[in-house]
Design a protein around this motif. Structure first.
Motif, PDB file in Angstrom:
ATOM      1  N   GLY A 191      11.026  -8.863   7.236  1.00 30.38           N
ATOM      2  CA  GLY A 191      11.047  -7.429   7.009  1.00 30.38           C
ATOM      3  C   GLY A 191      10.274  -6.836   5.889  1.00 30.38           C
ATOM      4  N   SER A 192      10.864  -5.836   6.562  1.00 33.94           N
ATOM      5  CA  SER A 192      11.168  -4.023   5.335  1.00 33.94           C
ATOM      6  C   SER A 192      11.330  -4.556   3.981  1.00 33.94           C
ATOM      7  CB  SER A 192      11.426  -2.545   6.034  1.00 33.94           C
ATOM      8  OG  SER A 192      10.726  -2.685   7.353  1.00 33.94           O
ATOM      9  N   VAL A 193      10.412  -4.812   2.897  1.00 34.63           N
ATOM     10  CA  VAL A 193      11.540  -4.302   1.428  1.00 34.63           C
ATOM     11  C   VAL A 193      10.410  -3.409   0.137  1.00 34.63           C
ATOM     12  CG1 VAL A 193       9.312  -6.281   1.262  1.00 34.63           C
ATOM     13  CG2 VAL A 193      11.188  -6.159  -0.596  1.00 34.63           C
ATOM     14  N   MET A 194      11.076  -3.295  -0.447  1.00 32.52           N
ATOM     15  CA  MET A 194      10.576  -2.252  -1.635  1.00 32.52           C
ATOM     16  C   MET A 194      10.920  -3.184  -2.941  1.00 32.52           C
ATOM     17  SD  MET A 194      12.145   1.563  -0.881  1.00 32.52           S
ATOM     18  CE  MET A 194      10.324   2.272  -2.464  1.00 32.52           C
ATOM     19  N   GLU A 195       9.917  -4.006  -3.576  1.00 31.91           N
ATOM     20  CA  GLU A 195      10.592  -4.780  -4.269  1.00 31.91           C
ATOM     21  C   GLU A 195       9.615  -4.931  -5.662  1.00 31.91           C
ATOM     22  OE1 GLU A 195      12.129  -9.053  -4.472  1.00 31.91           O
ATOM     23  OE2 GLU A 195      10.679  -9.136  -3.415  1.00 31.91           O
ATOM     24  N   HIS A 196      10.045  -4.122  -6.897  1.00 35.68           N
ATOM     25  CA  HIS A 196       9.048  -4.426  -8.050  1.00 35.68           C
ATOM     26  C   HIS A 196       8.390  -2.721  -8.027  1.00 35.68           C
ATOM     27  CE1 HIS A 196      10.899  -7.973 -10.260  1.00 35.68           C
ATOM     28  NE2 HIS A 196      10.505  -9.161  -8.568  1.00 35.68           N
ATOM     29  N   CYS A 197       9.640  -2.096  -7.858  1.00 35.26           N
ATOM     30  CA  CYS A 197       8.519  -0.970  -7.794  1.00 35.26           C
ATOM     31  C   CYS A 197       9.236   0.486  -8.331  1.00 35.26           C
ATOM     32  CB  CYS A 197       8.192  -0.311  -6.832  1.00 35.26           C
ATOM     33  SG  CYS A 197      10.302  -0.381  -5.649  1.00 35.26           S
ATOM     34  N   GLU A 198       8.483   1.109  -9.046  1.00 35.83           N
ATOM     35  CA  GLU A 198       9.644   3.168  -9.184  1.00 35.83           C
ATOM     36  C   GLU A 198       8.974   4.091  -8.548  1.00 35.83           C
ATOM     37  OE1 GLU A 198       9.755   4.572 -13.642  1.00 35.83           O
ATOM     38  OE2 GLU A 198       9.011   2.587 -13.313  1.00 35.83           O
ATOM     39  N   VAL A 199       9.986   5.191  -8.716  1.00 36.74           N
ATOM     40  CA  VAL A 199       9.312   5.811  -7.666  1.00 36.74           C
ATOM     41  C   VAL A 199       9.737   7.190  -8.445  1.00 36.74           C
ATOM     42  CG1 VAL A 199      10.005   6.939  -5.296  1.00 36.74           C
ATOM     43  CG2 VAL A 199       9.912   4.553  -5.132  1.00 36.74           C
ATOM     44  N   ARG A 200       9.471   7.961  -8.769  1.00 40.81           N
ATOM     45  CA  ARG A 200       9.145   9.110  -9.061  1.00 40.81           C
ATOM     46  C   ARG A 200       8.931  10.555  -8.651  1.00 40.81           C
ATOM     47  NH1 ARG A 200       6.417   7.388 -15.144  1.00 40.81           N
ATOM     48  NH2 ARG A 200       7.456   4.853 -15.838  1.00 40.81           N
ATOM     49  N   TYR A 201       9.808  11.172  -9.107  1.00 42.13           N
ATOM     50  CA  TYR A 201       9.221  13.033  -8.872  1.00 42.13           C
ATOM     51  C   TYR A 201       9.434  12.597  -7.630  1.00 42.13           C
ATOM     52  CZ  TYR A 201       8.289  12.541 -13.725  1.00 42.13           C
ATOM     53  OH  TYR A 201       9.102  12.609 -15.476  1.00 42.13           O
ATOM     54  N   ALA A 202      10.025  12.258  -6.382  1.00 40.35           N
ATOM     55  CA  ALA A 202      10.022  12.673  -5.529  1.00 40.35           C
ATOM     56  C   ALA A 202      11.290  13.406  -4.432  1.00 40.35           C
ATOM     57  CB  ALA A 202       9.779  11.392  -4.053  1.00 40.35           C
ATOM     58  N   GLY A 203      11.372  13.407  -3.696  1.00 38.19           N
ATOM     59  CA  GLY A 203      12.673  14.382  -2.844  1.00 38.19           C
ATOM     60  C   GLY A 203      12.471  15.674  -3.002  1.00 38.19           C
ATOM     61  N   GLY A 204      11.202  16.316  -2.750  1.00 39.37           N
ATOM     62  CA  GLY A 204      10.720  17.862  -2.402  1.00 39.37           C
ATOM     63  C   GLY A 204      11.897  18.941  -1.795  1.00 39.37           C
ATOM     64  N   THR A 205      11.365  19.679  -1.480  1.00 38.87           N
ATOM     65  CA  THR A 205      12.347  20.566   0.652  1.00 38.87           C
ATOM     66  C   THR A 205      11.778  20.127   1.017  1.00 38.87           C
ATOM     67  OG1 THR A 205      11.476  22.177  -1.818  1.00 38.87           O
ATOM     68  CG2 THR A 205      12.662  22.301   0.482  1.00 38.87           C
ATOM     69  N   GLY A 206      13.446  19.795   1.107  1.00 36.72           N
ATOM     70  CA  GLY A 206      13.890  19.830   2.812  1.00 36.72           C
ATOM     71  C   GLY A 206      14.373  17.973   3.085  1.00 36.72           C
ATOM     72  N   SER A 207      13.994  17.863   1.269  1.00 37.95           N
ATOM     73  CA  SER A 207      14.502  15.880   1.846  1.00 37.95           C
ATOM     74  C   SER A 207      15.781  15.707   1.459  1.00 37.95           C
ATOM     75  CB  SER A 207      13.395  15.549   1.060  1.00 37.95           C
ATOM     76  OG  SER A 207      13.877  15.522   0.279  1.00 37.95           O
ATOM     77  N   ALA A 208      16.858  14.728   1.938  1.00 36.06           N
ATOM     78  CA  ALA A 208      18.069  13.899   1.429  1.00 36.06           C
ATOM     79  C   ALA A 208      17.774  13.408   0.118  1.00 36.06           C
ATOM     80  CB  ALA A 208      18.536  13.478   2.556  1.00 36.06           C
ATOM     81  N   GLY A 209      16.276  13.226  -0.736  1.00 34.89           N
ATOM     82  CA  GLY A 209      16.164  11.685  -1.182  1.00 34.89           C
ATOM     83  C   GLY A 209      14.852  11.026  -1.174  1.00 34.89           C
ATOM     84  N   ALA A 210      14.525  10.986  -2.704  1.00 33.17           N
ATOM     85  CA  ALA A 210      13.421  10.306  -3.501  1.00 33.17           C
ATOM     86  C   ALA A 210      13.083   9.435  -1.602  1.00 33.17           C
ATOM     87  CB  ALA A 210      13.349   9.749  -4.613  1.00 33.17           C
TER      88      ALA A 210
END
Length: 456
Positions: A45-64
């Motif tokens: 199934g879907s997975v996010m593992e061993h990752c880093e998300v930076r500077y997302a969550g722009g205008t109109g979004s609820a979250g990164a």
């Protein structure tokens, strides 16, 4: 998904988004609910593992990272520096393990309904609430073995209607809107609990956060027709407006437990340094505040706290607690404010710093407050009476019934035979009207007593 060096996803504007049946913006896999084996290991199934998300969550979004009816596994990830929330989940059954949600401009994690588990994670330094939860119509949120700290607003904020929360073995500290604030209704039969948490060094300077919180520094729970288990928490060094450590305002609590907590060294700027507790157990509700230590708290009045117990046709009691070394700094101040018709027994109340140990809020039309079998630091009835502010001090107040007294600090109930009996057998040679002085010991094993037949 990697097992080595973290891939860093850097965004100028957009977000990572997964939605049921919609291709995710990370890779091209159509979202599938993550699958785990019996030990909790990822199998598909879907997975996010061993990752880093930076500077997302722009205008109109609820979250990164925004999950809409999507339920991936998020493991060993960092989400930081979002322009909005770090994680935003709507109708999601996501599990978040071993991750860091830090330094986002709004909430760290925003949950709307769904069944979410957060474990072994750090949620820190966010400009809004650390975790904001809206549990409606069966939402279920579990937070275990995690640190919620250094957030600009409340550590965890919950509106819980027909939902379930479980906060166990977490550290919630150094948040600027209080540690935990829970409000809501209609959760009879739901296993809501806060167990074995350390809630420390949080500050709340506002009169309230959500609904009716009193401005508690540590733990605030308000609601109607609810069930909560609040047990074995350490609530220490918090500062609030009313209820420096705990603010508890419950109507019709069913099967609720408040036991084994340590509420120590908290402060309130208004009143009730340790606890503010209002409980109404009409319609058969039950709640006992028991086996709890309220120690070293401070406020201008009611350094230990205010306790209002309205039984109705239910059960409300304050039992087997220790209240000591609390400070009420105002003139003619009291350690405790008591009101209502609940039981107030088998407590140890001594060595506090106030003019009175108890201020009775009941008016003189009500029956005496049942405060028997407490230890007041002395057996001198005159000294005890001087510690109680009631009808004897103000004719508009009711009376505190403190008799019979305990002669020493209460620890555990005395045990003995359920139906003790004494048999006196008159031996040959006994004459006259004999007066015997008998003593029974409260032990579980019956013992024979030798009694002299010498007349007194």
């Amino acid at each position: 998904r990697t097992t080595g060096v973290l891939p860093v996803l850097v965004f100028q504007k957009p977000l990572v988004q997964l939605a049921r049946g919609v291709a995710g913006k990370v890779g091209s896999e159509v979202h599938r609910t993550r699958a785990l084996d019996v030990e909790g290991n990822y199998t598909g199934g879907s997975v996010m593992e061993h990752c880093e998300v930076r500077y997302a969550g722009g205008t109109g979004s609820a979250g990164a990272v925004q999950l809409d009816a999507a339920s991936p596994l998020i493991n060993h990830c960092t989400v930081r520096n979002s322009a909005t929330a770090g994680l935003s989940m709507n109708r999601s059954n996501t599990q978040i393990h071993n991750s860091n949600i830090v330094e986002n401009r709004q909430q760290g994690v925003n949950i709307y309904v769904g069944r979410v588990i957060i474990a072994n994670s750090v949620i820190s330094g966010n400009s809004g609430t650390g975790v904001q939860i809206n549990n409606y119509a069966g939402g279920n949120t579990t937070i275990v073995d995690s640190r919620i700290e250094n957030n600009i607003q409340t550590g965890i904020t919950v509106h819980n209607s027909y939902g379930t929360i479980d906060f166990t073995n977490n550290v919630i500290r150094n948040n600027n809107g209080g540690g935990i604030s829970v409000s809501g209704c209609c959760a009879w039969g739901h296993n809501n609990q806060s167990i074995l948490n350390i809630i420390s060094d949080n500050i709340n300077t506002s009169a309230c956060g959500w609904w009716d919180c009193g401005g508690a520094g540590g733990l605030s729970i308000s609601g109607d027709a609810v069930s909560y288990k609040i047990q074995d928490n350490q609530i220490i060094n918090n500062r609030g407006v009313r209820g420096g450590g705990v603010y508890l305002n419950l109507s019709r609590p069913h099967g609720s437990i408040f036991s084994g907590n340590v509420i120590s060294n908290n402060q309130a700027t208004s009143d009730s340094g340790g606890v503010y507790i209002y409980v109404s157990t009409h319609e058969g509700g039950t709640l006992a505040i028991q086996n709890t230590t309220i120690n070293g708290n401070q406020a201008p009045n009611y350094g230990a706290g205010q306790i209002v117990l309205q039984r109705g046709n239910g059960t409300a009691a304050f039992l087997n607690n220790t209240v000591t070394n609390n400070t009420s700094s105002g003139n003619d101040a009291s350690t405790l404010y008591l009101e209502g018709d609940g039981r107030f027994q088998h407590n140890n109340i001594f060595d506090n710093h106030a003019t009175y140990e108890v201020y009775l809020g009941n008016n003189n039309s009500l029956p005496p407050l049942d405060a028997a079998y407490n230890w007041w630091g002395t057996t001198d009835a005159n000294q005890i009476a001087a510690k109680l502010y009631d009808f004897e001090d103000n004719l508009t107040r009711g009376r505190v019934s403190s008799s019979p007294l305990l002669e020493r600090a209460y620890t555990t109930p005395l045990l003995g035979p359920a139906n003790p009996s004494i048999s006196i057998i008159q031996q040959s040679g006994t004459e006259g009207n004999l007066i015997f002085v008998l003593a029974l010991s409260a032990v579980s094993i019956p013992a024979q007593m030798a009694i002299s037949d010498t007349p007194d």
